[in-house]
Design a protein around this motif. Structure first.
Motif, PDB file in Angstrom:
ATOM      1  N   GLY A 237      -7.694   6.281  -3.031  1.00  0.00           N
ATOM      2  CA  GLY A 237      -8.262   4.942  -3.092  1.00  0.00           C
ATOM      3  C   GLY A 237      -7.901   4.166  -4.343  1.00  0.00           C
ATOM      4  N   GLN A 238      -6.807   4.555  -5.007  1.00  0.00           N
ATOM      5  CA  GLN A 238      -6.438   3.928  -6.261  1.00  0.00           C
ATOM      6  C   GLN A 238      -5.231   2.996  -6.086  1.00  0.00           C
ATOM      7  N   ARG A 239      -5.202   1.955  -6.900  1.00  0.00           N
ATOM      8  CA  ARG A 239      -4.050   1.055  -6.995  1.00  0.00           C
ATOM      9  C   ARG A 239      -3.553   1.120  -8.438  1.00  0.00           C
ATOM     10  N   ILE A 240      -2.351   1.598  -8.624  1.00  0.00           N
ATOM     11  CA  ILE A 240      -1.814   1.806  -9.970  1.00  0.00           C
ATOM     12  C   ILE A 240      -0.610   0.897 -10.186  1.00  0.00           C
ATOM     13  N   GLU A 241      -0.687   0.048 -11.202  1.00  0.00           N
ATOM     14  CA  GLU A 241       0.439  -0.810 -11.561  1.00  0.00           C
ATOM     15  C   GLU A 241       1.387  -0.065 -12.497  1.00  0.00           C
TER      16      GLU A 241
ATOM     17  N   ALA B 285      -0.653  -8.143  -0.189  1.00  0.00           N
ATOM     18  CA  ALA B 285      -2.123  -8.141  -0.214  1.00  0.00           C
ATOM     19  C   ALA B 285      -2.684  -7.514   1.064  1.00  0.00           C
ATOM     20  N   ALA B 286      -2.069  -7.836   2.190  1.00  0.00           N
ATOM     21  CA  ALA B 286      -2.518  -7.233   3.444  1.00  0.00           C
ATOM     22  C   ALA B 286      -2.265  -5.733   3.446  1.00  0.00           C
ATOM     23  N   LEU B 287      -1.138  -5.317   2.886  1.00  0.00           N
ATOM     24  CA  LEU B 287      -0.833  -3.889   2.774  1.00  0.00           C
ATOM     25  C   LEU B 287      -1.901  -3.182   1.943  1.00  0.00           C
ATOM     26  N   GLU B 288      -2.339  -3.804   0.860  1.00  0.00           N
ATOM     27  CA  GLU B 288      -3.362  -3.191   0.018  1.00  0.00           C
ATOM     28  C   GLU B 288      -4.706  -3.102   0.758  1.00  0.00           C
ATOM     29  N   ALA B 289      -5.016  -4.101   1.568  1.00  0.00           N
ATOM     30  CA  ALA B 289      -6.241  -4.042   2.374  1.00  0.00           C
ATOM     31  C   ALA B 289      -6.171  -2.892   3.368  1.00  0.00           C
ATOM     32  N   LEU B 290      -4.998  -2.695   3.948  1.00  0.00           N
ATOM     33  CA  LEU B 290      -4.797  -1.550   4.840  1.00  0.00           C
ATOM     34  C   LEU B 290      -5.048  -0.246   4.096  1.00  0.00           C
ATOM     35  N   ALA B 291      -4.507  -0.119   2.894  1.00  0.00           N
ATOM     36  CA  ALA B 291      -4.668   1.109   2.122  1.00  0.00           C
ATOM     37  C   ALA B 291      -6.134   1.402   1.830  1.00  0.00           C
ATOM     38  N   GLN B 292      -6.899   0.370   1.483  1.00  0.00           N
ATOM     39  CA  GLN B 292      -8.312   0.571   1.184  1.00  0.00           C
ATOM     40  C   GLN B 292      -9.069   1.080   2.411  1.00  0.00           C
ATOM     41  N   THR B 293      -8.798   0.459   3.548  1.00  0.00           N
ATOM     42  CA  THR B 293      -9.474   0.870   4.778  1.00  0.00           C
ATOM     43  C   THR B 293      -9.034   2.259   5.217  1.00  0.00           C
ATOM     44  N   LEU B 294      -7.721   2.479   5.197  1.00  0.00           N
ATOM     45  CA  LEU B 294      -7.181   3.759   5.637  1.00  0.00           C
ATOM     46  C   LEU B 294      -7.682   4.902   4.763  1.00  0.00           C
ATOM     47  N   GLY B 295      -7.803   4.652   3.469  1.00  0.00           N
ATOM     48  CA  GLY B 295      -8.294   5.683   2.569  1.00  0.00           C
ATOM     49  C   GLY B 295      -9.703   6.136   2.918  1.00  0.00           C
ATOM     50  N   LEU B 296     -10.555   5.181   3.311  1.00  0.00           N
ATOM     51  CA  LEU B 296     -11.920   5.522   3.708  1.00  0.00           C
ATOM     52  C   LEU B 296     -11.939   6.279   5.033  1.00  0.00           C
TER      53      LEU B 296
ATOM     54  N   HIS C 296     -10.531  13.560   6.789  1.00  0.00           N
ATOM     55  CA  HIS C 296      -9.509  14.454   7.345  1.00  0.00           C
ATOM     56  C   HIS C 296      -8.667  15.099   6.239  1.00  0.00           C
ATOM     57  N   GLY C 297      -9.026  14.829   4.975  1.00  0.00           N
ATOM     58  CA  GLY C 297      -8.310  15.447   3.866  1.00  0.00           C
ATOM     59  C   GLY C 297      -7.055  14.730   3.428  1.00  0.00           C
ATOM     60  N   THR C 298      -6.819  13.526   3.948  1.00  0.00           N
ATOM     61  CA  THR C 298      -5.632  12.764   3.560  1.00  0.00           C
ATOM     62  C   THR C 298      -5.990  11.742   2.497  1.00  0.00           C
ATOM     63  N   ARG C 299      -5.213  11.726   1.432  1.00  0.00           N
ATOM     64  CA  ARG C 299      -5.424  10.773   0.344  1.00  0.00           C
ATOM     65  C   ARG C 299      -4.519   9.559   0.534  1.00  0.00           C
ATOM     66  N   VAL C 300      -5.009   8.384   0.143  1.00  0.00           N
ATOM     67  CA  VAL C 300      -4.243   7.138   0.280  1.00  0.00           C
ATOM     68  C   VAL C 300      -4.311   6.367  -1.030  1.00  0.00           C
ATOM     69  N   ASN C 301      -3.156   6.056  -1.592  1.00  0.00           N
ATOM     70  CA  ASN C 301      -3.083   5.318  -2.848  1.00  0.00           C
ATOM     71  C   ASN C 301      -2.005   4.237  -2.774  1.00  0.00           C
ATOM     72  N   VAL C 302      -2.101   3.289  -3.690  1.00  0.00           N
ATOM     73  CA  VAL C 302      -1.153   2.180  -3.774  1.00  0.00           C
ATOM     74  C   VAL C 302      -0.459   2.214  -5.128  1.00  0.00           C
ATOM     75  N   VAL C 303       0.842   2.045  -5.125  1.00  0.00           N
ATOM     76  CA  VAL C 303       1.620   1.876  -6.353  1.00  0.00           C
ATOM     77  C   VAL C 303       2.151   0.450  -6.364  1.00  0.00           C
ATOM     78  N   ALA C 304       1.921  -0.257  -7.457  1.00  0.00           N
ATOM     79  CA  ALA C 304       2.291  -1.669  -7.562  1.00  0.00           C
ATOM     80  C   ALA C 304       3.246  -1.882  -8.724  1.00  0.00           C
ATOM     81  N   PRO C 305       4.551  -1.804  -8.493  1.00  0.00           N
ATOM     82  CA  PRO C 305       5.513  -2.026  -9.573  1.00  0.00           C
ATOM     83  C   PRO C 305       5.615  -3.495  -9.956  1.00  0.00           C
TER      84      PRO C 305
END
Length: 256
Positions: free
Chosen positions: A242-246, A161-172, A177-186
């Motif tokens: 900014g996406q989280r994909i299961e 959960a903390a990792l996902e919060a990091l991803a949301q903030t980092l993505g914004l 700077h042109g860098t995309r940030v996404n989460v994959v949740a297996p």
């Protein structure tokens, strides 16, 4: 130096999902900077598999939970490859399956350090390098556990959960700077860790023995996860951030 091919950093690349990621990204044309911590033989096998595809691969022994080790890793990768175009934080560990009331402080500190702090250290160090890429992409590997919790897994779920919060903030922060940030949740994946989870929760011999219970006929394989990550770091996903994909084959819960 500048690399002729795009470069992907993959943590936990020695085995399981990490090895599948390294191989798939190499197939896509990436040179690979992989990390490992415990199994040198497995890391060497990953390196050989990537090199068999005609791509460069260096495997670094590094503890992602150690900020000093991660800073050294970032410096070494920058020196060896000259650039970074994709980062996949895949390194992870399981928690012991104890209830909160029975969990020792050292346990939660250990798990959070790998999943959440490790991701933070890595992204903090590599974000400035990614900004120089025309295709910068970060993928953080989480778990369906954050949306489908179960008793006995608080340290693991808290870390993810903390990792996902990091991803949301980092993505914004990094989109300018042109860098995309996404989460994959297996969900359950047929790896060594997945086998242990399947045995603990269902009594099955391994994760693959639950294939018949899955809506699509099989438990998710490492290559399935690698296919999704491959898309997310590709130019085809240039507008995806900014996406989280299961990814769980229609069954996020681990039951028979």
């Amino acid at each position: 130096m500048t690399n002729d091919n795009p470069v992907a950093v993959v943590t936990g690349a020695g085995r399981g999902i990490g090895r599948a990621l390294a191989i798939r990204l190499a197939t896509d044309g990436f040179d690979v900077a992989g990390t490992w911590n415990r199994d040198e033989k497995a890391a060497d096998e990953t390196k050989s598999r990537v090199e068999d595809l005609g791509r460069r691969c260096l495997m670094y022994r590094s503890d992602v939970s150690d900020p000093g080790a991660t800073a050294s890793l970032v410096e070494q990768v920058a020196s060896d490859f000259g650039q970074v175009d994709a980062v996949v934080h895949n390194a992870g560990i399981a928690s012991r399956g104890r209830f909160v009331s029975d969990t020792e402080p050292a346990e939660i500190q250990r798990v959070l350090a790998v999943h959440a702090l490790g991701a933070f250290y890595l992204c903090s160090g590599l974000a400035p390098i990614l900004r120089k890429s025309t295709r910068g992409s970060i993928v953080l590997m989480s778990s369906v556990a954050t949306s489908n919790p179960s008793p006995g897994g608080a340290p693991y779920m808290m870390g993810k959960a903390a990792l996902e919060a990091l991803a949301q903030t980092l993505g914004l922060e990094e989109r300018t700077h042109g860098t995309r940030v996404n989460v994959v949740a297996p969900g359950l994946v047929a790896t060594d860790m997945g086998d242990r989870l399947a045995r603990a929760l269902t009594g099955a011999d391994d994760a693959a023995s639950l294939d018949a219970a899955m809506p699509f006929g099989r438990v998710t394989r490492p290559a399935d996860v690698a296919d999704l990550v491959s898309f997310l770091v590709s130019n085809a996903a240039a507008q995806v951030t900014g996406q989280r994909i299961e990814i769980h084959g229609g069954k996020p819960e681990v039951t028979r």
